[in-house]
Design a protein around this motif. Structure first.
Motif, PDB file in Angstrom:
ATOM      1  N   MET A 151      38.159  17.475  26.654  1.00 58.04           N
ATOM      2  CA  MET A 151      38.933  16.574  27.478  1.00 58.04           C
ATOM      3  C   MET A 151      38.470  16.787  28.912  1.00 58.04           C
ATOM      4  SD  MET A 151      42.299  16.345  25.329  1.00 58.04           S
ATOM      5  CE  MET A 151      42.229  16.662  23.561  1.00 58.04           C
ATOM      6  N   SER A 152      38.264  15.743  29.605  1.00 58.82           N
ATOM      7  CA  SER A 152      37.557  15.927  30.863  1.00 58.82           C
ATOM      8  C   SER A 152      37.946  14.870  31.884  1.00 58.82           C
ATOM      9  CB  SER A 152      36.065  15.865  30.620  1.00 58.82           C
ATOM     10  OG  SER A 152      35.724  14.553  30.232  1.00 58.82           O
ATOM     11  N   PRO A 207      30.363  19.615  21.808  1.00 63.76           N
ATOM     12  CA  PRO A 207      30.322  20.814  22.652  1.00 63.76           C
ATOM     13  C   PRO A 207      30.355  20.481  24.145  1.00 63.76           C
ATOM     14  CG  PRO A 207      28.683  20.970  20.906  1.00 63.76           C
ATOM     15  CD  PRO A 207      29.238  19.577  20.849  1.00 63.76           C
ATOM     16  N   HIS A 208      31.288  21.105  24.830  1.00 65.10           N
ATOM     17  CA  HIS A 208      31.393  20.943  26.276  1.00 65.10           C
ATOM     18  C   HIS A 208      31.943  22.240  26.860  1.00 65.10           C
ATOM     19  CE1 HIS A 208      35.343  19.848  24.725  1.00 65.10           C
ATOM     20  NE2 HIS A 208      35.855  20.221  25.898  1.00 65.10           N
ATOM     21  N   PRO A 209      31.620  22.492  28.129  1.00 64.27           N
ATOM     22  CA  PRO A 209      31.954  23.778  28.750  1.00 64.27           C
ATOM     23  C   PRO A 209      33.285  23.733  29.497  1.00 64.27           C
ATOM     24  CG  PRO A 209      30.579  22.519  30.228  1.00 64.27           C
ATOM     25  CD  PRO A 209      30.831  21.632  29.032  1.00 64.27           C
ATOM     26  N   HIS A 210      33.812  24.906  29.786  1.00 66.03           N
ATOM     27  CA  HIS A 210      34.934  25.038  30.721  1.00 66.03           C
ATOM     28  C   HIS A 210      34.742  26.317  31.524  1.00 66.03           C
ATOM     29  CE1 HIS A 210      37.502  21.798  29.281  1.00 66.03           C
ATOM     30  NE2 HIS A 210      37.312  22.190  28.037  1.00 66.03           N
ATOM     31  N   THR A 211      35.309  26.328  32.724  1.00 62.16           N
ATOM     32  CA  THR A 211      35.327  27.540  33.561  1.00 62.16           C
ATOM     33  C   THR A 211      36.689  27.677  34.242  1.00 62.16           C
ATOM     34  OG1 THR A 211      34.484  26.277  35.446  1.00 62.16           O
ATOM     35  CG2 THR A 211      32.855  27.520  34.179  1.00 62.16           C
ATOM     36  N   GLN A 248      42.489  27.810  31.504  1.00 57.92           N
ATOM     37  CA  GLN A 248      42.851  27.950  30.097  1.00 57.92           C
ATOM     38  C   GLN A 248      43.127  26.553  29.560  1.00 57.92           C
ATOM     39  OE1 GLN A 248      46.186  30.706  31.067  1.00 57.92           O
ATOM     40  NE2 GLN A 248      45.412  31.919  29.358  1.00 57.92           N
ATOM     41  N   THR A 249      42.560  26.219  28.398  1.00 60.41           N
ATOM     42  CA  THR A 249      42.990  24.986  27.724  1.00 60.41           C
ATOM     43  C   THR A 249      44.135  25.372  26.797  1.00 60.41           C
ATOM     44  OG1 THR A 249      41.422  25.192  25.891  1.00 60.41           O
ATOM     45  CG2 THR A 249      40.685  23.949  27.807  1.00 60.41           C
ATOM     46  N   PHE A 250      45.174  24.561  26.845  1.00 61.07           N
ATOM     47  CA  PHE A 250      46.434  24.862  26.158  1.00 61.07           C
ATOM     48  C   PHE A 250      46.763  23.638  25.305  1.00 61.07           C
ATOM     49  CE2 PHE A 250      50.970  24.487  25.864  1.00 61.07           C
ATOM     50  CZ  PHE A 250      51.490  25.779  25.840  1.00 61.07           C
ATOM     51  N   SER A 302      32.157  27.341  25.715  1.00 57.40           N
ATOM     52  CA  SER A 302      32.079  25.942  25.292  1.00 57.40           C
ATOM     53  C   SER A 302      32.808  25.812  23.965  1.00 57.40           C
ATOM     54  CB  SER A 302      30.633  25.458  25.196  1.00 57.40           C
ATOM     55  OG  SER A 302      29.889  26.252  24.304  1.00 57.40           O
ATOM     56  N   HIS A 303      33.293  24.608  23.700  1.00 54.01           N
ATOM     57  CA  HIS A 303      34.038  24.407  22.449  1.00 54.01           C
ATOM     58  C   HIS A 303      33.906  22.982  21.933  1.00 54.01           C
ATOM     59  CE1 HIS A 303      38.232  22.826  23.953  1.00 54.01           C
ATOM     60  NE2 HIS A 303      37.309  22.510  24.825  1.00 54.01           N
ATOM     61  N   THR A 304      34.342  22.803  20.671  1.00 52.51           N
ATOM     62  CA  THR A 304      34.405  21.489  20.037  1.00 52.51           C
ATOM     63  C   THR A 304      35.795  21.329  19.438  1.00 52.51           C
ATOM     64  OG1 THR A 304      33.659  22.341  17.893  1.00 52.51           O
ATOM     65  CG2 THR A 304      31.953  21.542  19.386  1.00 52.51           C
ATOM     66  N   GLU A 305      36.198  20.071  19.309  1.00 61.60           N
ATOM     67  CA  GLU A 305      37.492  19.777  18.689  1.00 61.60           C
ATOM     68  C   GLU A 305      37.327  18.527  17.828  1.00 61.60           C
ATOM     69  OE1 GLU A 305      40.836  20.733  21.957  1.00 61.60           O
ATOM     70  OE2 GLU A 305      39.070  19.705  22.726  1.00 61.60           O
ATOM     71  N   GLU A 306      37.805  18.598  16.590  1.00 60.75           N
ATOM     72  CA  GLU A 306      37.766  17.406  15.745  1.00 60.75           C
ATOM     73  C   GLU A 306      38.956  17.403  14.799  1.00 60.75           C
ATOM     74  OE1 GLU A 306      34.288  17.305  13.149  1.00 60.75           O
ATOM     75  OE2 GLU A 306      34.143  19.471  13.316  1.00 60.75           O
TER      76      GLU A 306
HETATM   77 MN    MN Z   1      37.791  21.046  26.272  1.00 61.44          MN
END
Ligand code: MN
Length: 312
Positions: A1-2, A76-80, A83-85, A120-124
């Motif tokens: 999500m971005s 796949p996308h990164p975060h820095t 926290q993703t909640f 980095s993470h993926t969600e499906e």
């Molecule tokens: Mn994300």
């Protein structure tokens, strides 16, 4: 999500002004966006409000009916430095990340990914999921924890209680003598309240916290003002309780926290405490640096960052 918008400096926290002896509530609408093929409503950040405590991003996904063959699929996308909640209300989503975490999240559970220095993470959505309803929020890490080691936590058991005709689930922080196990780096709270029948209740608040209430389902009245789905009422600080009326079948999300004084920048999937930190993160992602690892099980392309808004 971005976020694909001009970068912004979150506005500082404000007390809601007092009008005719009563504190007003700031009404914040949402806008539509697409995440992994699924229409969502983005509630934070907006022009009017960037932060509620350290909560700096809020997407409300669904409730959506997925037709046969339809899915949410975020590559796949990164975060820095955040926290993703994820708070799951219906349906099931498969999370994988560059630490090797592999976790399905189900209704009533929280996934919390601490990006820190980088992940980095993926969600499906799972193939058998035919309806999806979730809230995904980001929590900005304080400056001295911005580079903390990445980790992933899954919470299947959260404090739950019932009173005055409403069911409460504490997602993070403390409320009414309950303590959530959820890892946090700043004083925060997240509370889900669900009412099967029309009910009126008071929720104790901390005067040093600022708060927002988002309607997830049904309808809500705060101080005689009506709020509908995807509307957020920002309450500011200085309240020790909140009286609300929930219509039958309503569900709301109360978020709050200690106002953040640090400068926080958000660009795409990155949070940073300086422009340099965000530019570096983007360069590292574009260079496929080990900083963000990889997810070898994923079939498909990584997400590409939009061009940086600053010349570096
Ligand atoms: Mn994300």
């Amino acid at each position: 999500m971005s976020l694909h918008e001009t970068p912004h400096r979150p506005s500082s926290s404000l007390d809601c002004p007092v009008v005719d002896g009563r504190r007003c509530i700031q009404r914040i609408g949402s806008r539509e966006a697409d995440v992994g093929g699924l229409p969502i409503h983005r509630v934070l950040p907006t022009r009017e409000r960037r932060l509620i405590g350290a909560w700096c991003f809020l997407d409300h996904a669904g409730p959506s009916i997925l037709r046969e063959g339809q899915a949410m699929r975020v590559g796949p996308h990164p975060h820095t430095s955040l926290q993703t909640f994820t708070w799951m209300l219906s349906g099931e989503v498969h999370h994988r990340d560059s630490l090797g975490s592999d976790q399905v999240i189900r209704p009533g559970e929280v996934n919390l990914m601490t990006a820190g220095h980088g992940i980095s993470h993926t969600e499906e959505s799972l193939a058998e999921t035919d309806s999806l309803h979730a809230a995904q929020l980001w929590i900005a890490l304080p400056q001295d924890k911005a580079d903390t080691a990445p980790r992933f936590d899954h919470y299947a058991e959260l404090p739950r209680w019932r009173r005055d005709g409403a069911d409460f689930t504490l997602l993070i922080g403390e409320a009414e003598g309950h303590h959530a196990p959820t890892l946090s780096f700043s004083p925060l709270v997240g509370l889900d309240v669900q009412a099967s029948d029309t009910t009126k209740l008071a929720v104790p608040l901390r005067p040093d916290f600022e708060y927002g209430v988002l309607v997830l389902e049904g309808g809500l009245e705060l101080d005689d003002e009506a709020f509908t789905v995807d509307e957020l009422g920002y309450l500011g600080r200085g309240r020790d309780s909140l009286e609300m009326s929930l219509s039958a079948g309503s569900r709301i999300l109360l978020i709050g926290g200690e106002p953040v004084q640090d400068e926080i920048l958000i660009w795409w999937n990155f949070v940073g405490h300086s422009r340099e930190a965000i530019i570096q993160a983007q360069h590292d992602w574009e260079a496929a640096s080990e900083r963000f690892g990889d997810i070898p099980q994923w079939q498909g392309a990584r997400l590409e960052a939009p061009p940086l808004p600053w010349s570096s």
